[in-house]
Design a protein around this motif. Sequence first.
Motif, PDB file in Angstrom:
ATOM      1  N   LYS A 100      26.548  25.150  -1.294  1.00  0.00           N
ATOM      2  CA  LYS A 100      26.960  24.486  -0.165  1.00  0.00           C
ATOM      3  C   LYS A 100      28.444  24.169   0.041  1.00  0.00           C
ATOM      4  CE  LYS A 100      22.874  23.348   2.758  1.00  0.00           C
ATOM      5  NZ  LYS A 100      22.339  22.448   3.632  1.00  0.00           N
ATOM      6  N   GLU A 101      28.805  23.245  -1.081  1.00  0.00           N
ATOM      7  CA  GLU A 101      29.864  22.981  -1.395  1.00  0.00           C
ATOM      8  C   GLU A 101      30.906  23.820  -2.099  1.00  0.00           C
ATOM      9  OE1 GLU A 101      29.571  19.832  -4.342  1.00  0.00           O
ATOM     10  OE2 GLU A 101      29.046  18.338  -2.835  1.00  0.00           O
ATOM     11  N   LYS A 102      30.607  25.217  -2.604  1.00  0.00           N
ATOM     12  CA  LYS A 102      30.972  26.232  -2.978  1.00  0.00           C
ATOM     13  C   LYS A 102      31.670  25.660  -4.226  1.00  0.00           C
ATOM     14  CE  LYS A 102      32.327  28.399   1.441  1.00  0.00           C
ATOM     15  NZ  LYS A 102      31.318  28.338   2.510  1.00  0.00           N
ATOM     16  N   ASP A 103      31.221  25.250  -4.889  1.00  0.00           N
ATOM     17  CA  ASP A 103      31.615  24.712  -6.415  1.00  0.00           C
ATOM     18  C   ASP A 103      30.835  25.606  -7.586  1.00  0.00           C
ATOM     19  OD1 ASP A 103      32.445  23.233  -8.496  1.00  0.00           O
ATOM     20  OD2 ASP A 103      31.903  21.450  -7.842  1.00  0.00           O
ATOM     21  N   TYR A 104      31.401  26.950  -7.416  1.00  0.00           N
ATOM     22  CA  TYR A 104      30.609  27.849  -8.288  1.00  0.00           C
ATOM     23  C   TYR A 104      30.653  27.536  -9.972  1.00  0.00           C
ATOM     24  CZ  TYR A 104      30.839  29.997  -3.834  1.00  0.00           C
ATOM     25  OH  TYR A 104      31.029  30.439  -2.568  1.00  0.00           O
ATOM     26  N   ILE A 105      31.669  26.668 -10.493  1.00  0.00           N
ATOM     27  CA  ILE A 105      31.343  26.355 -11.852  1.00  0.00           C
ATOM     28  C   ILE A 105      29.898  25.549 -11.850  1.00  0.00           C
ATOM     29  CG2 ILE A 105      32.278  24.888 -13.613  1.00  0.00           C
ATOM     30  CD1 ILE A 105      34.009  27.029 -13.201  1.00  0.00           C
ATOM     31  N   TYR A 106      29.657  24.700 -11.207  1.00  0.00           N
ATOM     32  CA  TYR A 106      28.493  23.853 -11.116  1.00  0.00           C
ATOM     33  C   TYR A 106      27.375  24.894 -10.908  1.00  0.00           C
ATOM     34  CZ  TYR A 106      30.645  19.528 -12.463  1.00  0.00           C
ATOM     35  OH  TYR A 106      31.299  18.724 -13.151  1.00  0.00           O
ATOM     36  N   VAL A 107      27.485  25.878  -9.827  1.00  0.00           N
ATOM     37  CA  VAL A 107      26.401  26.661  -9.462  1.00  0.00           C
ATOM     38  C   VAL A 107      26.080  27.613 -11.085  1.00  0.00           C
ATOM     39  CG1 VAL A 107      25.854  28.894  -8.235  1.00  0.00           C
ATOM     40  CG2 VAL A 107      27.024  26.874  -7.356  1.00  0.00           C
ATOM     41  N   ILE A 108      27.090  28.093 -11.817  1.00  0.00           N
ATOM     42  CA  ILE A 108      26.681  28.743 -12.742  1.00  0.00           C
ATOM     43  C   ILE A 108      26.028  27.849 -13.882  1.00  0.00           C
ATOM     44  CG2 ILE A 108      27.777  29.807 -14.812  1.00  0.00           C
ATOM     45  CD1 ILE A 108      30.135  30.887 -12.911  1.00  0.00           C
ATOM     46  N   ILE A 109      26.592  26.707 -14.152  1.00  0.00           N
ATOM     47  CA  ILE A 109      25.936  25.792 -15.003  1.00  0.00           C
ATOM     48  C   ILE A 109      24.456  25.500 -14.671  1.00  0.00           C
ATOM     49  CG2 ILE A 109      26.081  23.391 -15.899  1.00  0.00           C
ATOM     50  CD1 ILE A 109      29.214  23.478 -15.722  1.00  0.00           C
ATOM     51  N   SER A 110      24.197  25.041 -13.407  1.00  0.00           N
ATOM     52  CA  SER A 110      22.843  24.910 -12.997  1.00  0.00           C
ATOM     53  C   SER A 110      22.045  25.952 -13.231  1.00  0.00           C
ATOM     54  CB  SER A 110      22.707  24.311 -11.370  1.00  0.00           C
ATOM     55  OG  SER A 110      23.814  23.238 -11.226  1.00  0.00           O
ATOM     56  N   SER A 111      22.466  27.248 -12.763  1.00  0.00           N
ATOM     57  CA  SER A 111      21.719  28.359 -12.884  1.00  0.00           C
ATOM     58  C   SER A 111      21.299  28.467 -14.551  1.00  0.00           C
ATOM     59  CB  SER A 111      22.354  29.441 -12.341  1.00  0.00           C
ATOM     60  OG  SER A 111      22.774  29.354 -10.961  1.00  0.00           O
ATOM     61  N   ILE A 112      22.164  28.262 -15.335  1.00  0.00           N
ATOM     62  CA  ILE A 112      22.098  28.376 -16.857  1.00  0.00           C
ATOM     63  C   ILE A 112      20.771  27.427 -17.086  1.00  0.00           C
ATOM     64  CG2 ILE A 112      22.865  28.140 -19.179  1.00  0.00           C
ATOM     65  CD1 ILE A 112      25.474  29.107 -17.969  1.00  0.00           C
ATOM     66  N   VAL A 113      21.072  26.086 -16.850  1.00  0.00           N
ATOM     67  CA  VAL A 113      19.995  24.874 -17.009  1.00  0.00           C
ATOM     68  C   VAL A 113      18.628  25.451 -16.319  1.00  0.00           C
ATOM     69  CG1 VAL A 113      19.419  22.687 -16.493  1.00  0.00           C
ATOM     70  CG2 VAL A 113      21.733  23.056 -17.251  1.00  0.00           C
ATOM     71  N   LEU A 114      18.709  25.876 -15.225  1.00  0.00           N
ATOM     72  CA  LEU A 114      17.345  26.326 -14.496  1.00  0.00           C
ATOM     73  C   LEU A 114      16.831  27.533 -15.464  1.00  0.00           C
ATOM     74  CD1 LEU A 114      15.499  25.846 -12.087  1.00  0.00           C
ATOM     75  CD2 LEU A 114      16.938  27.178 -10.879  1.00  0.00           C
ATOM     76  N   ALA A 115      17.539  28.415 -15.868  1.00  0.00           N
ATOM     77  CA  ALA A 115      17.170  29.564 -16.679  1.00  0.00           C
ATOM     78  C   ALA A 115      16.421  29.181 -17.989  1.00  0.00           C
ATOM     79  CB  ALA A 115      18.100  30.655 -16.709  1.00  0.00           C
ATOM     80  N   ILE A 116      17.084  28.037 -18.495  1.00  0.00           N
ATOM     81  CA  ILE A 116      16.485  27.473 -19.963  1.00  0.00           C
ATOM     82  C   ILE A 116      15.307  26.727 -19.675  1.00  0.00           C
ATOM     83  CG2 ILE A 116      17.034  25.840 -21.744  1.00  0.00           C
ATOM     84  CD1 ILE A 116      20.062  26.672 -21.528  1.00  0.00           C
ATOM     85  N   MET A 117      15.260  26.061 -18.610  1.00  0.00           N
ATOM     86  CA  MET A 117      14.093  25.189 -18.342  1.00  0.00           C
ATOM     87  C   MET A 117      12.821  26.010 -18.100  1.00  0.00           C
ATOM     88  SD  MET A 117      15.092  21.681 -16.768  1.00  0.00           S
ATOM     89  CE  MET A 117      13.417  20.949 -16.560  1.00  0.00           C
ATOM     90  N   THR A 118      13.057  27.046 -17.122  1.00  0.00           N
ATOM     91  CA  THR A 118      12.226  28.035 -16.746  1.00  0.00           C
ATOM     92  C   THR A 118      11.449  28.748 -17.840  1.00  0.00           C
ATOM     93  OG1 THR A 118      13.096  28.293 -14.529  1.00  0.00           O
ATOM     94  CG2 THR A 118      11.388  29.856 -15.255  1.00  0.00           C
ATOM     95  N   ILE A 119      12.460  29.151 -18.683  1.00  0.00           N
ATOM     96  CA  ILE A 119      11.905  29.969 -19.889  1.00  0.00           C
ATOM     97  C   ILE A 119      11.284  29.260 -20.775  1.00  0.00           C
ATOM     98  CG2 ILE A 119      12.830  31.148 -21.922  1.00  0.00           C
ATOM     99  CD1 ILE A 119      15.188  32.313 -20.148  1.00  0.00           C
ATOM    100  N   SER A 120      11.713  27.972 -21.300  1.00  0.00           N
ATOM    101  CA  SER A 120      11.049  27.075 -22.293  1.00  0.00           C
ATOM    102  C   SER A 120       9.544  26.548 -21.584  1.00  0.00           C
ATOM    103  CB  SER A 120      11.879  25.721 -22.340  1.00  0.00           C
ATOM    104  OG  SER A 120      11.817  25.076 -21.184  1.00  0.00           O
ATOM    105  N   PHE A 121       9.586  26.426 -20.134  1.00  0.00           N
ATOM    106  CA  PHE A 121       8.327  26.179 -19.559  1.00  0.00           C
ATOM    107  C   PHE A 121       7.180  27.317 -19.910  1.00  0.00           C
ATOM    108  CE2 PHE A 121       5.467  25.929 -16.099  1.00  0.00           C
ATOM    109  CZ  PHE A 121       4.894  24.745 -16.247  1.00  0.00           C
ATOM    110  N   PHE A 122       7.581  28.375 -19.623  1.00  0.00           N
ATOM    111  CA  PHE A 122       6.681  29.645 -19.654  1.00  0.00           C
ATOM    112  C   PHE A 122       6.538  30.005 -21.000  1.00  0.00           C
ATOM    113  CE2 PHE A 122       7.850  29.931 -14.965  1.00  0.00           C
ATOM    114  CZ  PHE A 122       6.431  29.797 -14.722  1.00  0.00           C
ATOM    115  N   ALA A 123       7.391  29.814 -21.921  1.00  0.00           N
ATOM    116  CA  ALA A 123       7.235  30.118 -23.491  1.00  0.00           C
ATOM    117  C   ALA A 123       6.298  29.334 -24.015  1.00  0.00           C
ATOM    118  CB  ALA A 123       8.749  30.239 -23.970  1.00  0.00           C
TER     119      ALA A 123
END
Length: 127
Positions: A100-123
Motif C-alpha cells: 500500500k505504501e509502494k515501498d517495494y524494497i520492503y515488499v521484496i524483503i518481506s516476501s523473501i522472509v515469508l518464503a523462508i518461513m514457509t519453506i522451513s515450516f513445511f520442510a
Amino acid sequence: MRKNFTDVDLNRSVGNLLRLGVVLAVIISIIGFVKLFLEGFKMPKKYSMLDLGETSEQVWTKFWESLMKGEGMAIIQLGILILIFTPLMRIIFALIGYLKEKDYIYVIISSIVLAIMTISFFAGYAH
C-alpha cells in the motif's frame, strides 16, 4: 477525502495484530488446560508407547479429529499453533502494508522472509 496509509498506521496495526494473536493463543491454551484437567489427564508412564513414526498427514488428521471432539490436548495445540502463526501473519500483514505504501524494497524483503518461513515450516514435516 481518503487518508494515506503511513508507517505509524502500519506499526500500530501490526502491533495490534501481534497482541491479538498472543492474547488469543493464551486464552485458548488456558481453556485447553482447564479442559485437560477436567478430563483427568495423566502423563504416560512409558514414553515408548508414543508413536513417533507417524506421517504429517496422520498427525494433522489426528489433531483435527481430537479438536472436533473438544479434547483438551488438541485445544492446547490449537493455542500453540495460533502462537506460531502470529509472526507469520505479521509478515503477511506488513507485506500488504508495504504494498500500500509502494515501498517495494520492503515488499521484496518481506516476501523473501515469508518464503523462508514457509519453506522451513513445511520442510519440518519431510520424512
